[in-house]
Design a protein around this motif. Structure first.
Motif, PDB file in Angstrom:
ATOM      1  N   LEU A  45       9.012   4.410   4.019  1.00  0.00           N
ATOM      2  CA  LEU A  45      10.887   4.322   3.856  1.00  0.00           C
ATOM      3  C   LEU A  45      10.744   4.030   2.310  1.00  0.00           C
ATOM      4  N   THR A  46       9.442   2.649   2.927  1.00  0.00           N
ATOM      5  CA  THR A  46       9.502   1.478   1.665  1.00  0.00           C
ATOM      6  C   THR A  46       8.939   2.682   0.411  1.00  0.00           C
ATOM      7  N   GLY A  47       7.594   3.252   0.534  1.00  0.00           N
ATOM      8  CA  GLY A  47       7.035   4.603  -0.241  1.00  0.00           C
ATOM      9  C   GLY A  47       7.945   5.871  -0.541  1.00  0.00           C
ATOM     10  N   VAL A  48       9.120   6.289   0.130  1.00  0.00           N
ATOM     11  CA  VAL A  48       9.953   7.505  -0.436  1.00  0.00           C
ATOM     12  C   VAL A  48      10.801   5.996  -1.451  1.00  0.00           C
ATOM     13  N   ALA A  49      11.063   5.593  -1.346  1.00  0.00           N
ATOM     14  CA  ALA A  49      11.685   4.484  -1.931  1.00  0.00           C
ATOM     15  C   ALA A  49      11.713   4.598  -3.295  1.00  0.00           C
ATOM     16  N   ALA A  80       1.002  -1.477  -0.352  1.00  0.00           N
ATOM     17  CA  ALA A  80       0.168   0.172  -0.263  1.00  0.00           C
ATOM     18  C   ALA A  80       0.933   1.537  -0.213  1.00  0.00           C
ATOM     19  N   ALA A  81       2.286   1.354   0.997  1.00  0.00           N
ATOM     20  CA  ALA A  81       2.944   2.301   0.656  1.00  0.00           C
ATOM     21  C   ALA A  81       3.553   2.747  -0.376  1.00  0.00           C
ATOM     22  N   MET A  82       3.769   1.367  -1.292  1.00  0.00           N
ATOM     23  CA  MET A  82       4.166   1.377  -3.066  1.00  0.00           C
ATOM     24  C   MET A  82       3.568   2.240  -3.668  1.00  0.00           C
ATOM     25  N   GLN A  83       2.416   2.154  -3.659  1.00  0.00           N
ATOM     26  CA  GLN A  83       1.007   2.102  -4.665  1.00  0.00           C
ATOM     27  C   GLN A  83       1.122   3.512  -4.093  1.00  0.00           C
ATOM     28  N   THR A  84       0.482   3.811  -2.956  1.00  0.00           N
ATOM     29  CA  THR A  84       0.063   5.144  -2.834  1.00  0.00           C
ATOM     30  C   THR A  84       1.136   6.195  -3.380  1.00  0.00           C
TER      31      THR A  84
END
Length: 258
Positions: A151-155, A72-76
């Motif tokens: 951190l995953t989302g920022v990456a 979900a962090a990746m998709q957002t």
């Protein structure tokens, strides 16, 4: 005290969000709720009955919940770092309006990245709250999965912002989602152990940033994290974030200075 320029860029996106915060909040809670009910509790009953040993004794709901948190962090992050970036360049030309102030291209980029990180954080907090409703985090330190998801989302967000700033149309975004985001969502360990993949495909999965995010969040939630694996995951995601910031700084400067 003068406000840092990047914070002023961030404030624009924050004020703009006041118009859509409610719908965003509903989606942030509804999406994990539906996923965990359908797959964690529904499909999970069949998986738990047949192959719980493949999940190291964890229930299927407890297994997929942290994976879905990272996904979900990746998709957002991907959603916020693609179309809104091109819109600020081509359609609304918001970035150019910001450049009419003392803001520099780097300030514009950093403020927007900070806002995307905030959106990822809000989504991760909502997702974790839903996990608490299902009593899935059993470890006291499971709350650390929220910064891991951030951190995953920022990456994902930082390099995607740098790439998006080079496009003239939104056509490439469909390819990014079809050939990048969605395959990673399915094959990076979100729904089943990566060890079940064929050997060559397993190596590809291990190289993806989502696998590192999924494995990091899962180890934290299930209490199986080790110092070595955590250092590898955090180091990989932090390095990708830093490289993404450098790429975005370069492409924003070149695009906005032309």
């Amino acid at each position: 005290m003068s406000t840092p320029m990047a914070v002023r860029s961030f404030e624009y996106w924050l004020v703009r969000y006041r118009r859509t915060w409610f719908s965003g909040l509903v989606v942030s809670f509804a999406s994990p709720l539906l996923f965990l009910v359908a797959m964690g509790m529904g499909l999970g009953r069949l998986v738990d009955a047949e192959s719980s040993s493949a999940l190291d004794g964890a229930s299927y709901a407890a297994f997929i919940a942290p994976g879905l948190l990272a996904a979900a962090a990746m998709q957002t992050a991907a959603g916020e770092a693609t179309w809104p970036v091109l819109g600020a360049l081509k359609w609304q030309r918001t970035y150019y309006a910001m450049l009419g102030t003392p803001l520099r291209p780097f300030d514009v980029m950093l403020g927007h990245l900070a806002w995307i990180a905030t959106r990822v954080l809000l989504s991760a907090v909502a997702f974790f709250a839903v996990m608490l409703l299902f009593a899935l985090p059993a470890e006291p330190l499971a709350v650390l999965a929220v910064p891991a998801a951030l951190l995953t989302g920022v990456a994902f967000a930082a390099p995607l912002m740098g790439i998006s700033a080079t496009f003239e149309t939104d056509t490439p975004f469909a390819l990014i989602w079809r050939l990048g985001i969605m395959p990673m969502f399915v094959l990076s360990g979100t729904f089943f152990p990566v060890e079940q993949l064929p050997g060559w495909l397993r190596g590809v999965a291990y190289a993806t940033p989502l696998w590192h995010g999924v494995d990091l969040c899962r180890d934290i939630v299930l209490g199986t994290a080790t110092a070595g694996s955590t250092a590898v995951h955090v180091g990989y995601l932090a390095a990708l974030s830093a490289l993404g910031v450098l790429l975005a700084a370069h492409t924003y400067r070149r695009r906005l200075s032309s």
